[in-house]
Enzyme design. Structure first.
Site: not given
Length: 188
Positions: A71-73
């Site tokens: 994941a990456d925000s």
């Protein structure tokens, strides 16, 4: 519930916390990945691009019966991405720009097994109150938000005291759209 073993490919303590609190069993296996992206990529697509890049780095490490979760925000204000701040001045600048405005947090997720890959994203809107210089200084000095996109964490003082409201998923703003992950895992 899960028939495969979930591997969280992230060093983020917040992602671990969210999966744990949701009762989703997992183990951690990480690989360092440079978080660069093409400069002409639309800001809304950066988080999924980076989640897929992180998953690709894990490709040779997926065992039989395992699902890798990456994941990456990103924090986006007026089509500008606010990454993790480089130093105090950068964090101060980011929070000053976010003050009194609405921004979006988009978290891209990639699930990958030996024979399947699924990518999706959660999107939330965050409405900040006005922040005084003293409040920004207090927050940076007491919470050291240097490992957080946009120089803040919603689960800390700034989230409790200076965010008017949000539209969308709270867990997405923390770093993982848990409901979307759960639904995807059920059918993966």
């Amino acid at each position: 519930m899960l028939t495969k073993k979930l591997i969280l490919a992230s060093k983020s303590p917040r992602r671990s916390q969210l999966l744990t609190e949701a009762g989703i069993p997992f183990t951690i296996r990480t690989q360092d990945v440079e978080e660069s992206f093409p400069s002409d990529l639309a800001p809304e697509k950066v988080s999924t691009f980076l989640a897929e890049k992180k998953a690709a780095a894990m490709e040779g490490q997926i065992g039989e019966g395992e699902i890798i979760l990456t994941a990456d925000s990103v924090v986006i204000l007026d089509q500008t991405i606010f990454n993790k701040p480089e130093n105090y001045e950068d964090a101060f600048r980011m929070l000053r720009e976010l003050s009194g405005k609405m921004h979006r947090v988009i978290t891209g997720v990639c699930l990958m097994s030996e024979d399947k890959k699924q990518t999706f994203a959660g999107s939330s809107k965050v409405y900040f109150d006005d922040l005084s210089d003293a409040e920004i200084e207090y927050y940076i000095n007491n919470f050291q938000p240097y490992d957080k996109a946009g120089a803040y964490a919603i689960q800390e003082w700034i989230g409790w005291c200076k965010i008017k409201h949000i539209e969308g998923s709270y867990s997405n703003i923390m770093g993982l759209p848990v409901r979307l992950v759960y639904e995807a895992l059920k059918h993966f």
